[in-house]
Design an enzyme around this catalytic site. Sequence first.
Site, short mmCIF file in Angstrom:
data_model
loop_
_atom_site.label_atom_id
_atom_site.label_comp_id
_atom_site.label_asym_id
_atom_site.label_seq_id
_atom_site.Cartn_x
_atom_site.Cartn_y
_atom_site.Cartn_z
CB CYS A 115 -58.20 24.42 -24.22
SG CYS A 115 -58.01 22.69 -23.77
CG HIS A 122 -58.77 26.35 -19.74
ND1 HIS A 122 -59.78 25.44 -19.68
CD2 HIS A 122 -57.69 25.70 -20.25
CE1 HIS A 122 -59.35 24.27 -20.14
NE2 HIS A 122 -58.08 24.41 -20.49
CG HIS A 156 -54.22 24.35 -22.86
ND1 HIS A 156 -55.05 24.16 -21.78
CD2 HIS A 156 -53.18 25.09 -22.42
CE1 HIS A 156 -54.53 24.77 -20.73
NE2 HIS A 156 -53.40 25.35 -21.09
CG ASP A 197 -54.05 20.32 -22.26
OD1 ASP A 197 -53.47 20.13 -21.19
OD2 ASP A 197 -55.23 20.67 -22.35
CG HIS A 198 -54.66 16.52 -20.81
ND1 HIS A 198 -56.00 16.34 -20.65
CD2 HIS A 198 -54.34 17.58 -20.02
CE1 HIS A 198 -56.47 17.25 -19.82
NE2 HIS A 198 -55.48 18.02 -19.43
CE1 TYR A 213 -51.10 18.86 -17.79
CE2 TYR A 213 -52.78 17.82 -16.44
CZ TYR A 213 -52.37 18.85 -17.27
OH TYR A 213 -53.23 19.87 -17.56
C1 DNO Z 1 -56.60 20.45 -17.27
C2 DNO Z 1 -56.37 21.87 -17.40
C3 DNO Z 1 -57.29 22.74 -16.56
C4 DNO Z 1 -56.83 24.16 -16.68
C5 DNO Z 1 -57.65 25.17 -15.97
C6 DNO Z 1 -57.21 26.54 -16.39
O1 DNO Z 1 -55.76 19.69 -17.62
O2 DNO Z 1 -56.35 22.26 -18.72
O3 DNO Z 1 -57.23 22.35 -15.24
O4 DNO Z 1 -55.56 24.27 -16.14
O5 DNO Z 1 -58.98 25.00 -16.19
O6 DNO Z 1 -57.66 27.48 -15.50
#
Ligand code: DNO
Length: 402
Positions: free
Chosen positions: A277, A239, A304, A360-361, A377
């Site tokens: 991401c 990531h 992501h 994501d989020h 989340y």
């Molecule tokens: C936040 C996430 C990060 C991710 C880590 C992966 O929402 O995208 O905490 O899980 O950095 O290792």
Amino acid sequence: MLHTWRWFGPKDRVSIDDMLQAGVQGVVTALHHIPTGAVWSPEEIAERQRLVSVMKDGGPSGLAWDVVESLPVSEAIKTQTGDWREHVANWITSMRHLKDAGIDVLCYNFMPVLDWTRTDLSWRRPNGATCMRFDYVDFAAFDIHILQRKGAAEDFPEELRDEAARRFAAMDEARREQLAGNVVYGLPGAAESFSLEDVRALLDSYAPVTDAVLRRNFHDFLEQVAPVAQEIGMRLCCHPDDPPFGLLGLPRVMSTEADYAERMAAVDLPANGITLCSGSLGARPDNDLPGMMDRLGDRVHFLHLRNVRRDTDAIRGSFFEDEHLGGQTDMVALIAAVLREEARRQQAGREDAVIPMRPDHGQDILDDIGRGGQPGYPAIGRLKGLAELRGVEMALSHPTVA
Ligand code: DNO
């Protein structure tokens, strides 16, 4: 894309039933209760798989644990101090146990000390929704005046330093506490939660770790874990840094396309892949997300999808988490690039032609507001994000369009 969703385990207020109703096809989770550096046992892994597989009424969910996020990499490994060799060995053992349990994708990060960093967890949008924000002035106020890190002031341009001093002076005690909490006490998924004292001690331990040293330690780690992953059929995906620029004087080595390319070239195996991401990388104006997907797509093992809007075009700056189809990343162009990559993989007969993605989020909307869920989340905000992303994918794949 395989539409996945992050689940924080039995304590998560968003249930497996909720996910199913949101249209989710697979689950991303981790054994957050196991201390960093320790082995994830087959029994613990099996128990989490069991929880994922059932609905509230005991019926089968049809869902499986598809992606691990994250198997934490200890500070000892990143700094090559203390028990780091044992931690690497344990990391490899956990990876083997996960693969034995049928899980093929493993996400991790190599960010020193802090996993993702935000200054506001519920920043109000004009329509009453709330979202996460990283405010660079607040962050400077934290660094210089709350943490009082040695040399912090010199890391910021004079103008910003002055603004941070004014901002800090105007904050009441409650906001100062909240700001410190947001930055260091650990956001969802972060492996560790720290006090200010812990952070000061960790920063001292990083004094000799320059970017070059962190890079070398990262490559040493990859040289040990990636060949095993390749041999057993595990897809590793690192990531990016979030935010993708230096914080607290710490080294940062996973923020740009060049960083990604360098890390992959260091151990040139398909198993040594990346998590693209769009939200983390999108906080920098020089990261071209659709272009990165086109150029690095071959090794993107996990996606992501989220969007941010930056306040300025500076490399280091403030941003907030916008709606999935809002923000400054052209999400339609990015998904089009993902679909091109999936088609290439299909043609090549690759088993991993369908790339797991999670929305994501999400912003807190409707009943998310005041529900006290995990910051970033929410159930409904993510459901909306997933629905929009799925709509784009379906439209772009439709025969009348494609
Ligand atoms: C936040 C996430 C990060 C991710 C880590 C992966 O929402 O995208 O905490 O899980 O950095 O290792």
